[in-house]
Design a protein around this motif. Structure first.
Motif, PDB file in Angstrom:
ATOM      1  N   LEU A   1       0.464  -1.379   0.159  1.00 53.24           N
ATOM      2  CA  LEU A   1      -0.065   0.092   0.078  1.00 53.24           C
ATOM      3  C   LEU A   1       1.035   0.792  -0.335  1.00 53.24           C
ATOM      4  CD1 LEU A   1      -2.643  -0.901   2.554  1.00 53.24           C
ATOM      5  CD2 LEU A   1      -3.764  -0.852   0.011  1.00 53.24           C
ATOM      6  N   THR A   2       1.358   1.376   1.165  1.00 53.08           N
ATOM      7  CA  THR A   2       2.655   2.387   1.096  1.00 53.08           C
ATOM      8  C   THR A   2       3.426   2.492  -1.062  1.00 53.08           C
ATOM      9  OG1 THR A   2       3.948   1.900   2.720  1.00 53.08           O
ATOM     10  CG2 THR A   2       4.789   3.210   1.884  1.00 53.08           C
ATOM     11  N   ALA A   3       4.066   1.763  -1.009  1.00 48.04           N
ATOM     12  CA  ALA A   3       4.511   1.355  -2.416  1.00 48.04           C
ATOM     13  C   ALA A   3       3.429   2.130  -3.037  1.00 48.04           C
ATOM     14  CB  ALA A   3       5.432   0.305  -3.155  1.00 48.04           C
ATOM     15  N   LEU A   4       2.475   1.838  -3.467  1.00 51.05           N
ATOM     16  CA  LEU A   4       1.540   2.068  -4.154  1.00 51.05           C
ATOM     17  C   LEU A   4       0.922   3.400  -3.790  1.00 51.05           C
ATOM     18  CD1 LEU A   4      -0.822  -1.105  -4.285  1.00 51.05           C
ATOM     19  CD2 LEU A   4      -0.142  -0.293  -6.088  1.00 51.05           C
ATOM     20  N   GLY A   5       0.946   4.163  -3.171  1.00 53.76           N
ATOM     21  CA  GLY A   5       0.589   5.527  -2.701  1.00 53.76           C
ATOM     22  C   GLY A   5       1.813   5.758  -3.190  1.00 53.76           C
ATOM     23  N   ASN A   6       3.111   5.789  -3.430  1.00 52.37           N
ATOM     24  CA  ASN A   6       3.741   6.559  -3.665  1.00 52.37           C
ATOM     25  C   ASN A   6       3.998   7.045  -5.496  1.00 52.37           C
ATOM     26  OD1 ASN A   6       5.646   6.969  -1.072  1.00 52.37           O
ATOM     27  ND2 ASN A   6       6.808   4.716  -1.432  1.00 52.37           N
ATOM     28  N   VAL A   7       3.219   5.782  -6.391  1.00 53.62           N
ATOM     29  CA  VAL A   7       3.264   5.803  -7.633  1.00 53.62           C
ATOM     30  C   VAL A   7       1.882   6.625  -7.267  1.00 53.62           C
ATOM     31  CG1 VAL A   7       1.868   4.475  -9.689  1.00 53.62           C
ATOM     32  CG2 VAL A   7       4.150   4.148  -8.429  1.00 53.62           C
ATOM     33  N   LEU A   8       0.364   6.963  -6.976  1.00 54.46           N
ATOM     34  CA  LEU A   8      -1.125   6.894  -7.384  1.00 54.46           C
ATOM     35  C   LEU A   8      -1.124   8.172  -5.822  1.00 54.46           C
ATOM     36  CD1 LEU A   8      -2.368   3.702  -7.662  1.00 54.46           C
ATOM     37  CD2 LEU A   8      -2.217   5.473  -9.769  1.00 54.46           C
ATOM     38  N   GLY A   9      -0.246   8.290  -4.927  1.00 52.72           N
ATOM     39  CA  GLY A   9      -1.170  10.088  -4.357  1.00 52.72           C
ATOM     40  C   GLY A   9      -2.560   9.421  -3.481  1.00 52.72           C
ATOM     41  N   GLY A  10      -3.039  10.659  -3.941  1.00 52.87           N
ATOM     42  CA  GLY A  10      -4.411   9.802  -3.583  1.00 52.87           C
ATOM     43  C   GLY A  10      -5.136   9.519  -4.721  1.00 52.87           C
ATOM     44  N   ARG A  11      -4.623   8.966  -5.152  1.00 54.66           N
ATOM     45  CA  ARG A  11      -5.236   8.397  -6.651  1.00 54.66           C
ATOM     46  C   ARG A  11      -5.492   6.779  -6.088  1.00 54.66           C
ATOM     47  NH1 ARG A  11      -2.939   8.022 -10.804  1.00 54.66           N
ATOM     48  NH2 ARG A  11      -1.972  10.181 -10.703  1.00 54.66           N
ATOM     49  N   LEU A  12      -4.863   6.485  -4.876  1.00 50.89           N
ATOM     50  CA  LEU A  12      -5.394   5.472  -3.920  1.00 50.89           C
ATOM     51  C   LEU A  12      -6.318   5.127  -2.639  1.00 50.89           C
ATOM     52  CD1 LEU A  12      -4.200   2.588  -4.072  1.00 50.89           C
ATOM     53  CD2 LEU A  12      -2.896   2.854  -2.354  1.00 50.89           C
ATOM     54  N   SER A  13      -7.135   5.094  -3.268  1.00 47.64           N
ATOM     55  CA  SER A  13      -8.560   4.970  -2.196  1.00 47.64           C
ATOM     56  C   SER A  13      -8.602   3.780  -0.499  1.00 47.64           C
ATOM     57  CB  SER A  13      -9.816   5.766  -2.873  1.00 47.64           C
ATOM     58  OG  SER A  13     -10.962   5.305  -2.140  1.00 47.64           O
ATOM     59  N   ARG A  14      -8.727   3.498  -0.224  1.00 45.42           N
ATOM     60  CA  ARG A  14      -8.991   3.112   1.196  1.00 45.42           C
ATOM     61  C   ARG A  14     -10.465   3.446   1.999  1.00 45.42           C
ATOM     62  NH1 ARG A  14      -5.437  -0.308   4.032  1.00 45.42           N
ATOM     63  NH2 ARG A  14      -6.188  -1.396   4.396  1.00 45.42           N
TER      64      ARG A  14
END
Lengths: 458, 458
Positions: B8-21
């Protein structure tokens, strides 16, 4: 690697006299239609049933022996040459039409049935099988090379006309792909995967093909243009107006001259379009009129319609013989036939650049093609014993594949990869070619199905 | 398995606010159109570029995290439900039409473009994208499920209308399959393999689709029959005469009644055919006349043509809303929608047997379908909270799939496999299903792409 004696014994037990090692048999199955060097198999198998094909595959798998399928031997890229030796599986004894379903407009056939034989069987039904690559190829071979030809602009290629297959896999398993339903979204499209796989993933032992109703009326015509551009523009405008052409073929000046010499025709030595419409009597007449106007707008001449079957037959026989007419235009020559297919907006450019390239070489190269699909061929005529000419033809062909890719097209519209195009696969597919290799290794881990073809060689 | 925090951290680094939980986001992506239970992903990713999709795939591969694609969420078999958790990749932000090539009649689009949005962009060009499954699905989703709908009888399914793809593989590699050429025989048909693969082999990040010219004239009609047999015979005879229908739809009495109630229509409560022809003005008139004669021969009534756009729009809006009309005919119900496709000669039998089966149950099940393809749906209306009804609907659906296979057809004409049809894959494909599994393992060895779908579950 020679085939081990135990494998030959086991195959002989299955096939009896239908396993041949006679010199003429090996020689006949070691030649192709075009410029590739001879490559003889170690034996030729003539199976008559799917069980025999499965037994052949199992025996070959057990002994690490290559397997290459043979239909009519008419392919142009050396697909059926057993370049690693092994067993050539000749399907000519599996040549029965198993079932015709007139109401559903489909037929179930064995792979050794030729397209002409199928159409003879269909005569009484009012139906026909439309895919027409010119040669009287087998349906198994046509499926394996994803063949098309003059009618693809209306009726599609083998991709569109094969509904279902029975396939023997490398390990001898027998599978069925697809059904007689007209469409399906049930799982991976395995039918589409085996169509065009050139026998590298399995051996096709049965096909269910779509049929078409004989049109009520057919009308054909030929017309000449002063240059290629207006001829191609005529095709583009006709497609954009939604006029449904059944065939739309292009031949250049050199081809027209060759046909004149070969068949005693009297075409002006100019670029020509040959066209055919299928439909109702009034529909065909309307299409002919609309097309005639487009031709006139583009400066086409000599435009004349005929709905008489004998005129049409003469026209398309001539078109089908154009390849042989080109060959005959240089006695003793063999052909390296190219097969570009580009988006239609790039067709005139692709043809013009190709002609200029050929003109700068010293090799004759008449051009003709299925222009409704954006597909054309240069018939590069070379002395097979002259390595300089062959090298020059390969250089021209290489430039044509680069041109096809630069213009957003493909290195092969309908002839397939075989031996002739293997060197261009990386350029067209990039990393997708590796994916083909991954699929190949999944289904044929021993690499025995038509080895040396289609995928990157280690 | 929950997604590891590092992923999730790695995905957040790529997508920023466009990773939603966020709860509502997970909930929205955990539901389907039909009866399947909720299945929430662990997070929803909203990529905007192919590089972001590739990064998502690489991170998921590194952490063993499942990946399920999401288009418009309109599929009917639960394809987009993340039943093993993991990341839902929502393509709605990749919704640009990248290029329209009017001369070549193709367009390059991102997967999140809906078919209606594409057709709005095409308005000025005189071209349209013909595949019409009813719902305003995304083109990526339509390709992934090999969608079709009312126009497939004329223009084909997504199999026929996707020329090329860009795909992100399970390991993050980006490949291109196909070209803008109209046909190709250069290698395995990877485009055809990814179309219909339901996101189990890769994520589609770009599509090149074929377009059609707006027909000069369109004419539509609806007519009623006393029974299903004559309606189906009308379709068979029309196809065999080669009359090119653009749409030919069947609705049964129950559907007609539901449409009357839902939309204030006044159809006789009888089986109906709804038909449309595309072509030149005179061609359409000729086709209409020929079709009218066939209808009359088969006892059809109330037959009336209209070339007025507003009448046609009303007709097809009604047909498109038939599913919602059926749903509304039983308030509170959810639908289990079946999707047989059989050879057309078996269509009347398949529909009659299905109606008899439904009549013996106590579940309403209006029937409608794309009869030119041999494809029809029963909309089994069940109380979602009543397990007895759901079990009965599943029993009926199971018998329908058996019927489709017995009659030479397929368990899914156009809706795909998803969760709903997985249990029937072995019956349709036999050992060919194993081949699908072998291909899956070759391209997705970790089993992370839409897991739990399409292939045999270990």
């Amino acid at each position: 690697m020679p085939v081990p004696a135990e494998a030959l014994t086991a195959l002989g037990n299955v096939l009896g006299g239908r396993l041949s090692r006679s010199g003429p048999d090996l020689d006949q199955h070691g030649r192709s239609e075009t410029w590739f060097p001879k490559a003889l198999p170690d034996a030729v198998a003539y199976p008559e049933t799917v069980d025999e094909v499965a037994a052949i595959a199992r025996i070959c798998a057990a002994h690490g022996c290559p397997l290459t399928a043979w239909g009519a031997g008419t392919s142009l890229e050396g697909h059926a040459l057993a370049i690693k030796g092994g067993i050539c599986v000749d399907f000519t004894r599996m040549n029965r039409v198993l079932k015709i379903n007139p109401e559903d407009m489909d037929a179930v056939v064995q792979p050794g049935v030729t397209r002409e034989a199928l159409n003879v069987e269909l005569r009484a039904t009012g139906l026909f099988f439309p895919v027409d690559p010119g040669a009287n190829a087998t349906l198994g071979g046509m499926a394996s090379t994803r063949a098309s030809g003059t009618t693809a602009v209306r009726y599609g290629t083998m991709r569109d006309n094969v509904l279902a297959l029975q396939v023997v896999l490398a390990d001898g398993r027998v599978i069925r792909t697809g059904t007689r339903a007209r469409k399906s979204s049930a799982g991976y499209d395995l039918t589409g995967l085996f169509v065009g796989a050139e026998g590298t993933l399995g051996l096709i032992t049965e096909l269910t093909v779509r049929l078409q109703g004989q049109p009520e009326a057919i009308s054909a015509a030929v017309c000449a243009f002063d240059a290629i551009g207006p001829a191609v523009d005529t095709v583009i405008q006709t497609i954009q107006l939604g006029i449904p052409m059944a065939r739309i073929e292009f031949v250049d000046e050199a081809t027209a001259a060759a046909v004149n010499a070969y068949a005693g025709a009297r075409f002006p030595v100019k670029p020509h379009l040959m066209v055919e419409f299928h439909g109702s009597a009034s529909g065909v007449a309307e299409q002919a009129e609309a097309f005639g106007e487009i031709v006139a707008d583009n400066g086409g001449a000599g435009f004349e319609w005929s709905a008489r079957p004998e005129d049409r037959t003469a026209l398309w026989t001539m078109r089908h013989n154009a390849y042989y007419a080109c060959l005959a235009s240089r006695p003793g020559a063999t052909a390296l036939v190219t097969d570009l297919c580009v988006p239609i907006s790039k067709l005139a450019q692709a043809v013009e650049e190709t002609r200029a390239d050929i003109a700068r070489s010293h090799i004759p190269g008449p051009i003709l093609g299925h222009v409704g699909d954006g597909n054309f061929h240069a018939i590069l005529l070379v002395d097979p014993d002259n390595p300089v000419e062959l090298a020059e033809a390969k250089r021209l062909a290489h430039r044509m594949t680069e041109r096809a890719l630069r213009l957003g097209g493909t290195i092969s519209g309908e002839h397939g990869i075989g031996m002739g195009k293997l060197g261009h696969m990386a350029a067209e597919h990039g990393p997708a070619w590796d994916v083909m290799g991954e699929i190949k290794r999944a289904l044929d881990p021993l690499g025995l199905m038509n080895p040396g073809k289609m995928i990157r060689q280690e």
